[in-house]
Design a protein around this motif. Structure first.
Motif, PDB file in Angstrom:
ATOM      1  N   MET A   1       0.896  -1.134   0.139  1.00 33.97           N
ATOM      2  CA  MET A   1       0.014  -0.113   0.156  1.00 33.97           C
ATOM      3  C   MET A   1       0.994   1.282  -0.216  1.00 33.97           C
ATOM      4  SD  MET A   1      -3.113   0.972   2.605  1.00 33.97           S
ATOM      5  CE  MET A   1      -3.091   2.689   3.233  1.00 33.97           C
ATOM      6  N   ARG A   2       0.547   2.120  -0.823  1.00 34.87           N
ATOM      7  CA  ARG A   2       1.142   3.389  -0.785  1.00 34.87           C
ATOM      8  C   ARG A   2       0.968   4.165   0.556  1.00 34.87           C
ATOM      9  NH1 ARG A   2      -1.080   6.323  -6.075  1.00 34.87           N
ATOM     10  NH2 ARG A   2      -2.948   5.464  -5.246  1.00 34.87           N
ATOM     11  N   ASN A   3       1.773   5.210   0.691  1.00 37.27           N
ATOM     12  CA  ASN A   3       1.646   6.141   1.782  1.00 37.27           C
ATOM     13  C   ASN A   3       0.421   6.745   1.927  1.00 37.27           C
ATOM     14  OD1 ASN A   3       2.014   7.931   4.043  1.00 37.27           O
ATOM     15  ND2 ASN A   3       3.718   9.057   3.010  1.00 37.27           N
ATOM     16  N   PRO A   4      -0.613   6.811   3.006  1.00 37.66           N
ATOM     17  CA  PRO A   4      -1.796   7.575   3.118  1.00 37.66           C
ATOM     18  C   PRO A   4      -1.525   8.948   2.832  1.00 37.66           C
ATOM     19  CG  PRO A   4      -1.398   6.053   5.106  1.00 37.66           C
ATOM     20  CD  PRO A   4      -0.146   6.063   4.339  1.00 37.66           C
ATOM     21  N   HIS A   5      -0.749   9.522   3.085  1.00 40.07           N
ATOM     22  CA  HIS A   5      -0.507  10.948   2.862  1.00 40.07           C
ATOM     23  C   HIS A   5      -0.251  11.424   1.184  1.00 40.07           C
ATOM     24  CE1 HIS A   5      -0.705  12.306   6.930  1.00 40.07           C
ATOM     25  NE2 HIS A   5      -0.116  11.106   7.202  1.00 40.07           N
ATOM     26  N   ASP A   6       0.054  10.312   0.403  1.00 38.39           N
ATOM     27  CA  ASP A   6       0.149  10.527  -0.662  1.00 38.39           C
ATOM     28  C   ASP A   6      -1.093  10.195  -1.675  1.00 38.39           C
ATOM     29  OD1 ASP A   6       2.979  11.027  -0.825  1.00 38.39           O
ATOM     30  OD2 ASP A   6       3.365   8.871  -1.257  1.00 38.39           O
ATOM     31  N   ILE A   7      -2.178   9.660  -0.977  1.00 35.45           N
ATOM     32  CA  ILE A   7      -3.528   9.080  -1.452  1.00 35.45           C
ATOM     33  C   ILE A   7      -4.362  10.511  -1.373  1.00 35.45           C
ATOM     34  CG2 ILE A   7      -5.341   7.990  -1.304  1.00 35.45           C
ATOM     35  CD1 ILE A   7      -3.536   5.566  -0.845  1.00 35.45           C
ATOM     36  N   ILE A   8      -4.321  10.828  -0.080  1.00 39.90           N
ATOM     37  CA  ILE A   8      -5.263  12.239   0.124  1.00 39.90           C
ATOM     38  C   ILE A   8      -4.566  13.440   0.212  1.00 39.90           C
ATOM     39  CG2 ILE A   8      -6.521  13.202   2.238  1.00 39.90           C
ATOM     40  CD1 ILE A   8      -7.546  10.621   1.301  1.00 39.90           C
ATOM     41  N   ARG A   9      -4.659  14.196  -0.562  1.00 33.54           N
ATOM     42  CA  ARG A   9      -3.782  15.492  -1.021  1.00 33.54           C
ATOM     43  C   ARG A   9      -4.283  16.384  -0.073  1.00 33.54           C
ATOM     44  NH1 ARG A   9      -2.433  14.884  -6.817  1.00 33.54           N
ATOM     45  NH2 ARG A   9      -1.526  13.022  -6.608  1.00 33.54           N
ATOM     46  N   LYS A  10      -5.558  16.941  -0.133  1.00 38.50           N
ATOM     47  CA  LYS A  10      -6.086  18.196   0.814  1.00 38.50           C
ATOM     48  C   LYS A  10      -7.512  18.068   0.840  1.00 38.50           C
ATOM     49  CE  LYS A  10      -6.293  21.297  -2.935  1.00 38.50           C
ATOM     50  NZ  LYS A  10      -5.720  22.683  -3.450  1.00 38.50           N
ATOM     51  N   PRO A  11      -8.063  18.838   1.966  1.00 37.31           N
ATOM     52  CA  PRO A  11      -9.485  18.827   1.956  1.00 37.31           C
ATOM     53  C   PRO A  11     -10.203  19.890   1.168  1.00 37.31           C
ATOM     54  CG  PRO A  11      -8.564  19.970   3.889  1.00 37.31           C
ATOM     55  CD  PRO A  11      -7.412  19.392   3.082  1.00 37.31           C
ATOM     56  N   VAL A  12     -11.408  19.661   0.720  1.00 35.05           N
ATOM     57  CA  VAL A  12     -12.086  20.729   0.054  1.00 35.05           C
ATOM     58  C   VAL A  12     -12.826  21.530   0.942  1.00 35.05           C
ATOM     59  CG1 VAL A  12     -13.961  20.857  -1.927  1.00 35.05           C
ATOM     60  CG2 VAL A  12     -12.304  19.153  -2.312  1.00 35.05           C
ATOM     61  N   ILE A  13     -12.566  22.797   0.965  1.00 28.24           N
ATOM     62  CA  ILE A  13     -13.419  23.736   2.016  1.00 28.24           C
ATOM     63  C   ILE A  13     -14.224  24.355   0.832  1.00 28.24           C
ATOM     64  CG2 ILE A  13     -13.233  25.339   3.677  1.00 28.24           C
ATOM     65  CD1 ILE A  13     -11.338  23.332   4.767  1.00 28.24           C
ATOM     66  N   THR A  14     -15.476  24.313   0.737  1.00 26.71           N
ATOM     67  CA  THR A  14     -16.638  25.040   0.270  1.00 26.71           C
ATOM     68  C   THR A  14     -17.792  25.044   1.280  1.00 26.71           C
ATOM     69  OG1 THR A  14     -17.440  23.050  -0.893  1.00 26.71           O
ATOM     70  CG2 THR A  14     -15.575  24.302  -1.963  1.00 26.71           C
ATOM     71  N   GLU A  15     -18.880  26.038   1.024  1.00 24.21           N
ATOM     72  CA  GLU A  15     -20.057  26.003   1.690  1.00 24.21           C
ATOM     73  C   GLU A  15     -20.679  24.718   1.610  1.00 24.21           C
ATOM     74  OE1 GLU A  15     -22.830  28.921   0.875  1.00 24.21           O
ATOM     75  OE2 GLU A  15     -21.291  30.536   0.296  1.00 24.21           O
ATOM     76  N   GLN A  16     -20.871  23.978   0.171  1.00 28.41           N
ATOM     77  CA  GLN A  16     -21.356  22.678   0.375  1.00 28.41           C
ATOM     78  C   GLN A  16     -20.899  21.690   1.124  1.00 28.41           C
ATOM     79  OE1 GLN A  16     -24.164  21.845  -1.528  1.00 28.41           O
ATOM     80  NE2 GLN A  16     -24.132  19.860  -0.607  1.00 28.41           N
ATOM     81  N   SER A  17     -19.578  21.509   1.247  1.00 29.20           N
ATOM     82  CA  SER A  17     -18.769  20.719   1.928  1.00 29.20           C
ATOM     83  C   SER A  17     -18.845  20.867   3.497  1.00 29.20           C
ATOM     84  CB  SER A  17     -17.082  20.706   1.618  1.00 29.20           C
ATOM     85  OG  SER A  17     -16.456  21.741   1.932  1.00 29.20           O
ATOM     86  N   MET A  18     -18.887  22.349   3.866  1.00 31.42           N
ATOM     87  CA  MET A  18     -19.148  22.593   5.223  1.00 31.42           C
ATOM     88  C   MET A  18     -20.699  22.360   5.530  1.00 31.42           C
ATOM     89  SD  MET A  18     -16.764  23.745   6.536  1.00 31.42           S
ATOM     90  CE  MET A  18     -15.357  23.462   5.725  1.00 31.42           C
ATOM     91  N   ASN A  19     -21.583  22.142   4.699  1.00 34.48           N
ATOM     92  CA  ASN A  19     -23.010  21.628   4.928  1.00 34.48           C
ATOM     93  C   ASN A  19     -23.156  20.271   5.152  1.00 34.48           C
ATOM     94  OD1 ASN A  19     -23.934  24.383   5.015  1.00 34.48           O
ATOM     95  ND2 ASN A  19     -24.573  24.111   2.693  1.00 34.48           N
ATOM     96  N   ASP A  20     -22.225  19.270   4.285  1.00 38.55           N
ATOM     97  CA  ASP A  20     -22.290  18.059   4.493  1.00 38.55           C
ATOM     98  C   ASP A  20     -21.849  17.758   5.787  1.00 38.55           C
ATOM     99  OD1 ASP A  20     -23.472  17.896   1.868  1.00 38.55           O
ATOM    100  OD2 ASP A  20     -21.718  17.190   0.702  1.00 38.55           O
ATOM    101  N   MET A  21     -20.658  18.199   6.428  1.00 34.47           N
ATOM    102  CA  MET A  21     -20.122  17.823   7.585  1.00 34.47           C
ATOM    103  C   MET A  21     -21.174  17.525   8.751  1.00 34.47           C
ATOM    104  SD  MET A  21     -16.790  20.141   7.752  1.00 34.47           S
ATOM    105  CE  MET A  21     -16.937  20.662   9.430  1.00 34.47           C
ATOM    106  N   ALA A  22     -22.380  18.227   8.724  1.00 39.08           N
ATOM    107  CA  ALA A  22     -23.274  17.895   9.639  1.00 39.08           C
ATOM    108  C   ALA A  22     -24.083  16.449   9.430  1.00 39.08           C
ATOM    109  CB  ALA A  22     -24.659  19.113   9.438  1.00 39.08           C
ATOM    110  N   GLU A  23     -23.953  16.187   8.218  1.00 41.03           N
ATOM    111  CA  GLU A  23     -24.204  14.883   8.082  1.00 41.03           C
ATOM    112  C   GLU A  23     -23.031  13.603   8.068  1.00 41.03           C
ATOM    113  OE1 GLU A  23     -26.022  14.611   4.359  1.00 41.03           O
ATOM    114  OE2 GLU A  23     -27.083  16.237   4.545  1.00 41.03           O
TER     115      GLU A  23
END
Length: 96
Positions: A1-23
């Motif tokens: 398996m590859r390094n997990p930090h190479d797979i996950i690059r960065k979070p997406v911070i938008t209004e829609q993603s902030m609203n989805d955090m409640a779920e």
């Protein structure tokens, strides 16, 4: 398996993603070659949470112009990760 930090690059911070955090859904930019099982294992390893579902989308880069010259931004892959009900929230997104 590859390094997990190479797979996950960065979070997406938008209004829609902030609203989805409640779920319990979190959005990340991931490596284009990563599949759903690799993304799930990487999130569970990095943030010590339990993932129930992973949705992925290939996003096409936007067409950009500078004068008469045209170019395109790079294509990228987006993953929306749903955490289990008993799992804790990801601390990275706290206070946003």
């Amino acid at each position: 398996m590859r390094n997990p930090h190479d797979i996950i690059r960065k979070p997406v911070i938008t209004e829609q993603s902030m609203n989805d955090m409640a779920e319990g859904k979190y959005t990340f930019v991931v490596d284009k070659r990563a599949n759903k099982t690799e993304i799930k294992k990487a999130i569970e390893t990095i943030f010590d949470v339990s993932v129930t579902k992973v949705n992925t989308m290939n996003m096409k880069g936007k067409l950009k112009r500078m004068g008469v010259h045209q170019g395109r931004r790079a294509n990228w892959k987006k993953a929306i990760v749903k955490l289990s009900e008993d799992s804790k929230q990801i601390e990275f997104f706290e206070g946003m």
